[in-house]
Design an enzyme around this catalytic site. Structure first.
Site, PDB file in Angstrom:
ATOM      1  N   MET A 139      26.314  49.042  47.275  1.00  0.00           N
ATOM      2  CA  MET A 139      27.506  49.695  47.795  1.00  0.00           C
ATOM      3  C   MET A 139      27.337  50.107  49.254  1.00  0.00           C
ATOM      4  SD  MET A 139      29.522  53.123  46.486  1.00  0.00           S
ATOM      5  CE  MET A 139      30.113  52.386  44.973  1.00  0.00           C
ATOM      6  N   ARG A 164      59.215  35.485  49.033  1.00  0.00           N
ATOM      7  CA  ARG A 164      58.635  36.828  48.963  1.00  0.00           C
ATOM      8  C   ARG A 164      59.755  37.845  49.129  1.00  0.00           C
ATOM      9  NH1 ARG A 164      53.560  37.919  52.785  1.00  0.00           N
ATOM     10  NH2 ARG A 164      55.144  37.636  54.402  1.00  0.00           N
ATOM     11  N   TYR A 201      19.515  45.152  42.754  1.00  0.00           N
ATOM     12  CA  TYR A 201      20.042  45.173  41.392  1.00  0.00           C
ATOM     13  C   TYR A 201      19.926  43.809  40.712  1.00  0.00           C
ATOM     14  CZ  TYR A 201      22.246  49.687  42.456  1.00  0.00           C
ATOM     15  OH  TYR A 201      22.489  50.994  42.791  1.00  0.00           O
ATOM     16  N   LYS A 243      49.690  45.620  61.485  1.00  0.00           N
ATOM     17  CA  LYS A 243      49.620  46.167  60.126  1.00  0.00           C
ATOM     18  C   LYS A 243      48.170  46.206  59.663  1.00  0.00           C
ATOM     19  CE  LYS A 243      50.626  41.570  58.282  1.00  0.00           C
ATOM     20  NZ  LYS A 243      51.465  40.779  57.369  1.00  0.00           N
TER      21      LYS A 243
END
Length: 379
Positions: A312, A133, A265, A35
């Site tokens: 980023m 769950r 930054y 997954k």
């Protein structure tokens, strides 16, 4: 190709599978969770390598993930570990995906769709023994198993549960896991008493593969172990593993800065003396968390700290006043420890700094980071 890339060592993946097999009882199968794109490693290539190494089953979290595997030509059985919605049932049946079932309503819906499409659906009854769950209560297990057995177009392929704290060495959590195992065993006994074959019995995740051999049953579902990490640092000594993913980038720019010059930054890092700064084309959009500022990354055999805020798409490192580092040099963010690089960062090291787990680190490596697969060697 981008300077930033994730190198996937499929030979390490197969090594880890061999190490896991050493701990298993005879004839116990392995179901590998692939997954989230195989925890960020690349589901299709990982699945193919794992099957070659002896994995019998695959597990996904969505129907779309299973369809990707089927369309790549993978025919191994696939379990969907999350509950599908009604609109997904036709696709689930078309691609022979084995869903979890937990209640009467979904069993009826699935049987109705299967009958309409003239298909047989193989299902796994999920029992909630403590995770809270998904899953039926242990008291409902027999009733649901009987319902599946009587459904014309359904077949009970397996019965399963999931452990909440099997990776813990805390006494309270050990007691909790043993209680889960006991409740699950009792449920299986009751299903058998009702004259129903439970099929494949499976429960063990990575933590329980290492700590609870009594939970192996017919099949185990180790996830993070196969990708090279124990589920908790406290379990590292129990098994020899090799991390599968290596995250690398390159130096794209070097510039000299003066004392008291700020970098990135928010101006949260300022040079205490004249130094050189190297820019790397990797940032939090690639999966390098902002909380990893200060991490020391490897160039050659030396380590240099990330300075200032991680941006980023880029970050900067301090390479010192008299650097030997050159533009285009390779930079290792994390990867396998080896004789050549015994001090490499691993995803577990980064997870400790970031206050998270290795799963999140590898899953977060963005799709825009190309995966380079080192072909496996089966021994």
């Amino acid at each position: 190709m981008r300077a930033t890339k994730a190198i996937i060592h499929l030979d390490n993946l197969q090594y880890n599978i061999k190490e896991i097999k050493k701990r298993l009882n005879k004839n116990v199968k392995i179901c590998l969770p692939v997954k989230a794109d195989a925890y960020g490693h690349g589901a299709v290539r990982v699945a193919v390598a794992a099957i070659r190494a002896g994995v019998s089953y695959l597990a996904v979290a969505s129907i779309q993930e299973a369809v990707e595997l089927r369309e790549a030509g993978i025919v191994a059985p696939i379990i969907s570990l999350s509950l599908p919605v009604l609109e997904e049932i036709p696709e689930l049946l078309k691609y022979d995906i084995e869903p979890l079932v937990i209640d009467e309503e979904f069993i009826n819906d699935l049987n109705r769709f299967a009958k309409k499409l003239n298909k047989k659906a193989w299902v796994h009854l999920k029992i909630d023994t403590g995770m809270r769950r998904i899953g039926c209560s242990p008291m409902e297990a027999v009733k649901l198993a009987v319902q599946i057995d009587r459904a014309e177009n359904l077949e009970l392929k397996g019965v399963c549960t999931h452990f909440a704290v099997s990776d813990s060495t805390d006494e309270k959590n050990i007691k909790f896991t043993k209680k889960q195992i006991s409740v699950f065993k009792d449920s299986i006994k009751e299903i058998k008493k009702a004259g129903i074959n439970p099929g494949l019995i499976h429960a063990a995740n990575s933590g329980s593969v290492l700590q609870y051999p009594e939970a192996q049953f017919d099949m185990v579902r180790p996830g993070i172990l196969v990708y090279g990490y124990a589920p908790s640092p406290s379990l590292n000594s129990l098994i020899d593993l090799k991390p599968v993913m290596e995250l690398v980038t390159q130096v794209v720019l070097i510039k000299k800065i003066e004392k008291d010059t700020s970098v990135s930054y928010d101006r949260c890092w300022t040079a205490e003396k004249e130094t050189f700064v190297a820019t790397l084309p990797i940032g939090y959009a690639d999966g390098l968390m902002r909380s990893l500022s200060g991490l020391k990354v490897r160039i050659g055999k030396d380590f240099f700290p990330i300075i200032g805020r991680i941006c980023m798409d880029q970050c900067m490192i301090d390479i010192g006043a008299s650097p030997w580092v050159q533009r285009w040099d390779e930079v290792c963010i994390f990867g396998p420890v080896s004789k050549e690089h015994p001090k490499n960062n691993t995803a577990q090291d980064l997870a400790k700094i970031a206050g998270t787990i290795p799963y999140e680190l590898t899953c977060d490596i963005n799709k825009r980071v190309p995966r380079i697969f080192i072909d496996e060697t089966i021994q």
